[in-house]
Design a protein around this motif. Structure first.
Motif, PDB file in Angstrom:
ATOM      1  N   ASN A  82     111.577  63.126  17.229  1.00  0.00           N
ATOM      2  CA  ASN A  82     111.481  64.514  16.775  1.00  0.00           C
ATOM      3  C   ASN A  82     110.222  64.785  15.960  1.00  0.00           C
ATOM      4  O   ASN A  82     110.066  65.850  15.361  1.00  0.00           O
ATOM      5  N   ASN A  83     109.314  63.779  15.899  1.00  0.00           N
ATOM      6  CA  ASN A  83     108.011  63.934  15.262  1.00  0.00           C
ATOM      7  C   ASN A  83     108.114  64.390  13.795  1.00  0.00           C
ATOM      8  O   ASN A  83     107.291  65.186  13.324  1.00  0.00           O
ATOM      9  N   ASP A  84     109.146  63.876  13.057  1.00  0.00           N
ATOM     10  CA  ASP A  84     109.272  64.235  11.640  1.00  0.00           C
ATOM     11  C   ASP A  84     108.664  63.176  10.723  1.00  0.00           C
ATOM     12  O   ASP A  84     108.781  63.254   9.497  1.00  0.00           O
ATOM     13  N   GLY A  85     108.021  62.197  11.349  1.00  0.00           N
ATOM     14  CA  GLY A  85     107.394  61.151  10.561  1.00  0.00           C
ATOM     15  C   GLY A  85     108.306  60.000  10.188  1.00  0.00           C
ATOM     16  O   GLY A  85     107.882  59.066   9.512  1.00  0.00           O
ATOM     17  N   PHE A  86     109.596  60.060  10.567  1.00  0.00           N
ATOM     18  CA  PHE A  86     110.561  59.003  10.268  1.00  0.00           C
ATOM     19  C   PHE A  86     111.208  58.514  11.554  1.00  0.00           C
ATOM     20  O   PHE A  86     111.391  59.286  12.506  1.00  0.00           O
ATOM     21  N   ILE A  87     111.544  57.260  11.606  1.00  0.00           N
ATOM     22  CA  ILE A  87     112.415  56.734  12.655  1.00  0.00           C
ATOM     23  C   ILE A  87     113.813  56.682  12.067  1.00  0.00           C
ATOM     24  O   ILE A  87     114.078  55.940  11.121  1.00  0.00           O
ATOM     25  N   GLY A  88     114.703  57.478  12.590  1.00  0.00           N
ATOM     26  CA  GLY A  88     116.031  57.601  12.031  1.00  0.00           C
ATOM     27  C   GLY A  88     116.101  58.764  11.054  1.00  0.00           C
ATOM     28  O   GLY A  88     115.170  59.561  10.925  1.00  0.00           O
ATOM     29  N   GLU A  89     117.222  58.865  10.318  1.00  0.00           N
ATOM     30  CA  GLU A  89     117.383  59.930   9.349  1.00  0.00           C
ATOM     31  C   GLU A  89     116.492  59.685   8.141  1.00  0.00           C
ATOM     32  O   GLU A  89     116.365  58.550   7.666  1.00  0.00           O
ATOM     33  N   PRO A  90     115.850  60.710   7.618  1.00  0.00           N
ATOM     34  CA  PRO A  90     115.056  60.521   6.397  1.00  0.00           C
ATOM     35  C   PRO A  90     115.950  60.043   5.259  1.00  0.00           C
ATOM     36  O   PRO A  90     117.105  60.439   5.140  1.00  0.00           O
ATOM     37  N   GLU A  91     115.418  59.133   4.422  1.00  0.00           N
ATOM     38  CA  GLU A  91     116.190  58.624   3.294  1.00  0.00           C
ATOM     39  C   GLU A  91     116.438  59.737   2.287  1.00  0.00           C
ATOM     40  O   GLU A  91     115.538  60.482   1.926  1.00  0.00           O
ATOM     41  N   LYS A  92     117.696  59.841   1.871  1.00  0.00           N
ATOM     42  CA  LYS A  92     118.074  60.835   0.878  1.00  0.00           C
ATOM     43  C   LYS A  92     118.332  60.139  -0.452  1.00  0.00           C
ATOM     44  O   LYS A  92     118.860  59.030  -0.497  1.00  0.00           O
ATOM     45  N   LEU A  93     117.946  60.762  -1.504  1.00  0.00           N
ATOM     46  CA  LEU A  93     118.238  60.207  -2.823  1.00  0.00           C
ATOM     47  C   LEU A  93     119.735  60.247  -3.069  1.00  0.00           C
ATOM     48  O   LEU A  93     120.379  61.290  -2.937  1.00  0.00           O
ATOM     49  N   GLU A  94     120.309  59.083  -3.391  1.00  0.00           N
ATOM     50  CA  GLU A  94     121.745  59.010  -3.631  1.00  0.00           C
ATOM     51  C   GLU A  94     122.104  59.724  -4.923  1.00  0.00           C
ATOM     52  O   GLU A  94     121.498  59.490  -5.965  1.00  0.00           O
ATOM     53  N   GLU A  95     123.054  60.591  -4.824  1.00  0.00           N
ATOM     54  CA  GLU A  95     123.475  61.329  -6.006  1.00  0.00           C
ATOM     55  C   GLU A  95     124.256  60.408  -6.937  1.00  0.00           C
ATOM     56  O   GLU A  95     125.097  59.631  -6.493  1.00  0.00           O
ATOM     57  N   GLU A  96     123.979  60.474  -8.234  1.00  0.00           N
ATOM     58  CA  GLU A  96     124.689  59.658  -9.208  1.00  0.00           C
ATOM     59  C   GLU A  96     126.119  60.153  -9.361  1.00  0.00           C
ATOM     60  O   GLU A  96     126.375  61.362  -9.339  1.00  0.00           O
ATOM     61  N   ALA A  97     127.057  59.175  -9.504  1.00  0.00           N
ATOM     62  CA  ALA A  97     128.459  59.511  -9.723  1.00  0.00           C
ATOM     63  C   ALA A  97     128.644  59.868 -11.192  1.00  0.00           C
ATOM     64  O   ALA A  97     128.433  59.021 -12.076  1.00  0.00           O
ATOM     65  N   VAL A  98     128.994  61.099 -11.457  1.00  0.00           N
ATOM     66  CA  VAL A  98     129.119  61.599 -12.822  1.00  0.00           C
ATOM     67  C   VAL A  98     130.583  61.920 -13.111  1.00  0.00           C
ATOM     68  O   VAL A  98     131.286  62.485 -12.268  1.00  0.00           O
ATOM     69  N   ILE A  99     131.052  61.560 -14.313  1.00  0.00           N
ATOM     70  CA  ILE A  99     132.441  61.783 -14.686  1.00  0.00           C
ATOM     71  C   ILE A  99     132.675  63.260 -14.982  1.00  0.00           C
ATOM     72  O   ILE A  99     131.941  63.877 -15.754  1.00  0.00           O
ATOM     73  N   GLU A 100     133.714  63.794 -14.356  1.00  0.00           N
ATOM     74  CA  GLU A 100     134.108  65.173 -14.613  1.00  0.00           C
ATOM     75  C   GLU A 100     135.167  65.258 -15.700  1.00  0.00           C
ATOM     76  O   GLU A 100     135.142  66.156 -16.551  1.00  0.00           O
ATOM     77  N   SER A 101     136.132  64.297 -15.675  1.00  0.00           N
ATOM     78  CA  SER A 101     137.178  64.266 -16.702  1.00  0.00           C
ATOM     79  C   SER A 101     137.721  62.845 -16.828  1.00  0.00           C
ATOM     80  O   SER A 101     137.652  62.055 -15.894  1.00  0.00           O
ATOM     81  N   VAL A 102     138.237  62.532 -18.037  1.00  0.00           N
ATOM     82  CA  VAL A 102     138.857  61.221 -18.297  1.00  0.00           C
ATOM     83  C   VAL A 102     140.346  61.346 -18.023  1.00  0.00           C
ATOM     84  O   VAL A 102     141.045  62.121 -18.687  1.00  0.00           O
ATOM     85  N   VAL A 103     140.843  60.580 -17.057  1.00  0.00           N
ATOM     86  CA  VAL A 103     142.264  60.632 -16.691  1.00  0.00           C
ATOM     87  C   VAL A 103     143.085  59.679 -17.555  1.00  0.00           C
ATOM     88  O   VAL A 103     144.126  60.041 -18.092  1.00  0.00           O
ATOM     89  N   TYR A 104     142.604  58.431 -17.713  1.00  0.00           N
ATOM     90  CA  TYR A 104     143.358  57.429 -18.491  1.00  0.00           C
ATOM     91  C   TYR A 104     142.364  56.458 -19.103  1.00  0.00           C
ATOM     92  O   TYR A 104     141.559  55.835 -18.393  1.00  0.00           O
ATOM     93  N   ASP A 105     142.402  56.321 -20.430  1.00  0.00           N
ATOM     94  CA  ASP A 105     141.520  55.404 -21.151  1.00  0.00           C
ATOM     95  C   ASP A 105     142.282  54.856 -22.342  1.00  0.00           C
ATOM     96  O   ASP A 105     142.441  55.531 -23.350  1.00  0.00           O
TER      97      ASP A 105
END
Length: 507
Positions: A82-105
């Motif tokens: 597809n002439n996008d300059g990549f072989i395969g899917e372009p690498e995407k920056l992995e989103e960091e897993a962020v805590i939304e709420s504390v369930v049990y601590d």
């Protein structure tokens, strides 16, 4: 371009004729039955497959839209289609897993993991002590068997089980748990949600948390309760736990150094044989046993004993209650405790004034005197040269193996042995016997069984005293230089002496 192929196959069409490649062919990939051309039509990518037949490759008349798969196809073809300059899917920056709420601590729980709800909807098992908007350093996704995130409503706890862990839910007094096992790709739900309400107290103890909302942890709720009374104090040498009454009235085993007014730190509640709390009001002592312990109780002038064995949660009474009133002295000696409050260990009361009835041995520089006393005709060791009717200043009782005063009516002599002494007794049938005694816990007690002894005179030299009152020490009629037995030379013609026969087995 411009070269003539040597080995080739023409692609035929289904129904006859030869295939003519359309404009937009971008590449070729191999398939299981043959191959496929990748054709670009504007922003779309299509695939047209062919299969090998008897006369060569035969092209399919239809095409498939593979626009969404172009990245995977590029990887297969190892070409940028597809002439996008990549072989395969372009690498995407992995989103960091962020805590939304504390369930049990729960920092007091037995597992060093907590449960968090993440932004994006996932539920994670990660390290403890995190807060909203924190990023876990390591974590595992918690999913049910259907692949969806686990339920977090009413989640009340987390504790370890064999090969995994269990998540606890509590709602209106009903406690349920879902088990998880560790797999190659993280935790995996195992079995179904189970009702564990009957085990809620045990679960509370493990979680160190009030799960059912009754205001206490565990069945008895001993956390932070103070000691109101110490019935039996533990010791280093004997039973190392104390028996305490808590402010809620419960009787428990607690730490040796427990003190009134302070919280009980190490608590084991006493249970009766029916599982109910044990009433230890009358307990005056504790004795360690092979698989548990025994409680000594006093009611008036009577003493009883109740055995306990260690259970999974607390010590529990078993068997019948024994009357040990007649043997309380023996139990005092065995436990090295004063159960009856007479300030003595055992039955011998050395505070009672006693009088000498008979002097068996008056004592010497190495040995105290041996006397028979009037009170009960028993034996004592006391200071030298006491006469009948006199009272010793300090005496030591001589006891039999069971701890009872040893009768002195038949005793006619004494001589030293290793770590103690032996008494010589004249039996009614004329036999002379000997019995060994050794010191134990401040008193002399017999050990072993009576043995047949030699003549009384043969033991006089061992302690340098004339027991038979014949004005001669030893069995020889001639007096030697010390006024004792005379010396007898052994000539060459005399029989050899068997030295083994002269060794006293008690000494």
């Amino acid at each position: 371009m411009g070269q003539t192929p040597i080995d080739y196959e023409e692609i035929r069409l289904q129904g006859g004729g030869y295939y003519k490649a359309p404009a937009g062919v971008k590449g070729h990939i191999h398939t299981r039955m043959g191959g496929a051309f990748i054709i670009q039509e504007g922003a779309l990518f299509k695939q047209q497959q062919y299969a090998w037949g008897n006369q060569g490759p035969v092209m399919s008349a239809s095409t498939q839209d593979v626009t969404n798969q172009i990245g995977a196809i590029e990887n297969m073809a190892d070409d940028d289609l597809n002439n996008d300059g990549f072989i395969g899917e372009p690498e995407k920056l992995e989103e960091e897993a962020v805590i939304e709420s504390v369930v049990y601590d729960n920092l007091d729980g037995e597992m060093d993991r907590s449960i968090y709800k993440m932004k994006g909807g996932e539920v994670w098992l990660a390290e403890q002590g995190l807060d909203v908007n924190d990023v876990p350093m390591e974590g595992d996704v918690l999913s049910g068997k259907d692949g969806n995130p686990i339920e977090t409503v009413n989640l009340a706890g987390l504790y370890g089980i064999r090969d995994g862990f269990a998540i606890v839910y509590a709602n209106n007094g009903v406690v349920e748990q879902q088990a998880f096992s560790w797999g190659n790709r993280g935790p995996r739900a195992k079995g179904s949600l189970r009702n564990v309400t009957k085990q809620k107290y045990k679960i509370e103890d493990r979680l160190s948390k009030d799960v059912d909302g009754d205001g206490k942890i565990g069945e008895d709720g001993f956390e932070d309760l103070e000691v109101s009374q110490i019935l039996v104090k533990g010791s280093r040498d004997g039973f190392d736990r104390s028996l305490c009454r808590l402010t809620n009235g419960a009787f428990v085993l607690c730490e040796r150094k427990a003190d009134v007014g302070l919280p009980a730190m190490d608590v084991d509640p006493l249970k009766a044989s029916d599982g109910k709390p044990f009433d230890a009001t009358d307990v005056v002592g504790l004795m360690g046993m092979r698989r548990g312990f025994a409680a000594i109780m006093k009611q008036g002038e009577s003493f009883t004993m109740q055995k306990f064995k260690w259970g999974s949660r607390s010590p529990k009474a078993y068997g019948k209650t024994y009357d040990i009133t007649k043997k309380i002295g023996d139990y005092e000696i065995e436990a090295d405790q004063d159960f009856n409050g007479d300030q003595l260990i055992g039955d011998v009361d050395t505070d009672v004034d006693i009088e000498v009835k008979r002097t068996i041995f008056p004592g010497n520089d190495e040995f105290e005197g041996l006397y028979e006393i009037k009170n009960d005709n028993s034996l004592i060791l006391a200071e030298r040269d006491l006469r009948p009717g006199e009272t010793p200043f300090e005496e030591e009782a001589i006891l039999d193996r069971s701890g009872q005063p040893y009768p002195g009516g038949k005793v006619v002599g004494i001589y030293p042995i290793k770590r103690g002494f032996a008494l010589l007794e004249q039996q009614a049938d004329g036999r002379l016997t000997k019995l060994g005694f050794r010191e134990r816990r401040g008193t002399f007690r017999s050990f072993g069984k009576p043995r047949r002894a030699k003549k009384l005179c043969s033991y006089e030299e061992k302690i340098d005293f004339d027991f038979d009152n014949n004005k001669n020490i030893g069995c020889n009629d001639r007096e030697g230089p010390r006024g004792g037995p005379s010396f007898r030379a052994v000539g060459r013609e005399a029989e050899p002496i068997d030295m083994a026969s002269l060794v006293d087995p008690l000494s």
